[in-house]
Every structure is written in structure tokens, then in C-alpha cells.
Write an enzyme that holds these catalytic residues in place. Structure first.
Site, PDB file in Angstrom:
ATOM      1  N   ASP A  18      43.722  -1.389  37.385  1.00  0.00           N
ATOM      2  CA  ASP A  18      44.083  -2.235  38.514  1.00  0.00           C
ATOM      3  C   ASP A  18      45.265  -3.132  38.159  1.00  0.00           C
ATOM      4  O   ASP A  18      45.414  -3.551  37.008  1.00  0.00           O
ATOM      5  CB  ASP A  18      42.874  -3.093  38.910  1.00  0.00           C
ATOM      6  CG  ASP A  18      43.016  -3.691  40.288  1.00  0.00           C
ATOM      7  OD1 ASP A  18      43.883  -3.227  41.057  1.00  0.00           O
ATOM      8  OD2 ASP A  18      42.267  -4.635  40.603  1.00  0.00           O
ATOM      9  N   ASN A  26      41.476   4.329  48.891  1.00  0.00           N
ATOM     10  CA  ASN A  26      42.922   4.091  48.778  1.00  0.00           C
ATOM     11  C   ASN A  26      43.732   4.722  49.909  1.00  0.00           C
ATOM     12  O   ASN A  26      44.918   4.403  50.082  1.00  0.00           O
ATOM     13  CB  ASN A  26      43.459   4.597  47.441  1.00  0.00           C
ATOM     14  CG  ASN A  26      43.076   3.725  46.267  1.00  0.00           C
ATOM     15  OD1 ASN A  26      43.041   4.169  45.126  1.00  0.00           O
ATOM     16  ND2 ASN A  26      42.777   2.448  46.534  1.00  0.00           N
TER      17      ASN A  26
END
Length: 243
Positions: free
Chosen positions: A21, A69
Site C-alpha cells: 500500500d 480496485n
């Protein structure tokens, strides 16, 4: 000093999973588009895969693209898919030469046919490698994986291949995308966020977690080593009382 480090890592994690991330924030902090951060993150993947043998990490699983996503902008999603294709084309020979076996997990139905073909080709090309096992999660979600596994299990029950009375907690893992992999010993999440984000939900039931502030493009092999060494200090009891 080298001998001492080797002893420290002897009881280290065999399987590390990473939620990579922070690519977008890393790029934005530099006044660059988010895709610039994703390209920097891809380079960091390459470095950390190469660091695995020295760290005693046999299996590395990375979260490349989640089922959630797809909610990102069309341009970012398209850029990521292009990056995945570039990564496979560019790194395939090096991965094979360095003994890295590559696997992909996740639902491939929604992925571009050209990307899926490259994934299949890379898996086949590296099938005999055994130095490091790199698993890349693309269009992956833990809940989606369990749902797909349950459907396969139900079909086997309906076809008479499996007795419902024989189903226990050892049965479902055989239907998961990761059925050939050991469960992760350590799950690392970069960027300061402290959540699991639907990653390896079943497999990480007894994993150790390490949430670190470093953004993924800044997660160097040296920091990877530090996290592995920290893991070695933990007392893993798997539900038993400490002695």
C-alpha cells in the site's frame, strides 16, 4: 556479524504475504501522477523478491490488484493493467533464471485476455523453479476466493464426489486458490493503514501481522530484513498458553 544475522533469521517466516500500500500517496507527495508510484512500486517488488533467499523466505505472496480496485478511475485501472503486462514481459526471463516460480491467484474472468495469456505463459515458464515461490494476487479478494471455493466444493458434493459429513476445516483449503501453498507466517502492510483489506482471510487465521508506516516504494530490502528479524522475536503459540 554475518553469522549472528544468519542465526537470527533461522526461525524466520517461511511464507510472507505483503499488502503493498502507498504507491499513490508516494507519487502525489512528489507532485507526480499515481501511476508513477505504481511503477516505482513494481521496481521495489523486483528488489524484495531477490532478497527472499537471503532472508530465508521461501514463499512471497503480494497483493497486486484487489476485486475492489475496479472502483478506481478508468485511467488508473488501465494503467495498472498495462503495468502488469509490462512487468511480465520485462521480468519473465530474469525470474526464470533466478529460480523464481510465479503463480497468480484471483478470478481471471474479468482480466484482459492478453494479460491472462501472459500470466499462463509465465506460470508455465517458471513451473520447474524452486528457489523462491512468488504468488501475485490479481483481481483477488478473500471473500470472493472463499465464495468461489465453496461453489467448487458444492459441485463436488452434488456430483457425489464428496460426502457432506466428511467436510471439515481441512476440506475447504483444498478448493482455495492457494491450495498448493503453506499459510503465511507473516503478513506485512505498508503505508500506515491497519486493516487486512480482504486479503488471504482464511489463510491468515494464525499469521503474525506487521503494520508499518513506510510507503511501499520506500520499503527496501533492508527494511524487509528488519521486519523479518522482528518476527523472529515473537512467541507464536497458535492458541496454546505460554510456558
Amino acid at each position: 556479524m554475518a553469522a549472528d544475522t544468519s542465526r537470527e533469521l533461522r526461525s524466520g517466516p517461511r511464507h510472507v504475504a505483503i499488502i503493498m500500500d502507498g504507491n499513490g500517496r508516494w507519487a502525489q507527495a512528489r507532485g507526480r501522477p499515481r501511476l508513477f508510484g505504481h511503477h516505482a512500486g513494481a521496481k521495489r517488488v523486483k528488489e524484495n523478491v531477490r532478497a527472499c533467499p537471503e532472508l530465508g523466505v521461501k514463499y512471497l505472496t503480494i497483493f497486486g490488484f484487489s476485486t475492489e480496485n475496479w472502483k478506481r478511475t478508468q485511467s488508473e485501472v488501465a494503467g495498472l493493467m498495462s503495468l502488469f503486462r509490462q512487468y511480465i514481459r520485462k521480468e519473465a526471463r530474469a525470474l526464470k533464471a533466478e529460480g523464481v516460480r510465479v503463480r497468480f491467484i484471483g478470478d481471471r474472468v474479468r482480466l484482459d485476455e492478453k494479460l491472462v495469456a501472459l500470466m499462463d505463459e509465465l506460470e508455465l515458464m517458471t513451473a520447474d523453479n524452486d528457489t523462491t515461490h512468488l504468488t501475485i494476487a490479481l483481481n483477488y479478494g478473500g471473500r470472493d476466493e472463499v465464495a468461489r471455493a465453496t461453489k467448487r466444493l458444492a459441485r463436488d458434493v452434488a456430483a457425489g464426489h464428496l460426502d457432506p459429513d466428511d467436510i471439515d476445516e481441512e476440506t475447504l483449503p483444498k478448493y482455495l486458490d492457494t491450495y498448493v501453498l503453506p499459510d503465511p507466517d507473516l503478513v506485512i502492510r505498508t503505508s500506515g493503514e491497519a486493516r487486512v483489506s480482504n486479503f488471504l482471510l482464511w489463510q491468515s487465521a494464525y499469521s503474525e501481522y506487521e503494520f508499518i508506516d513506510t510507503l511501499w516504494p520506500d520499503f527496501t530490502p533492508e527494511e524487509f530484513r528488519r521486519v523479518v528479524q522482528s518476527f523472529c522475536q515473537r512467541d507464536r503459540r497458535f492458541g496454546a498458553a505460554s510456558v
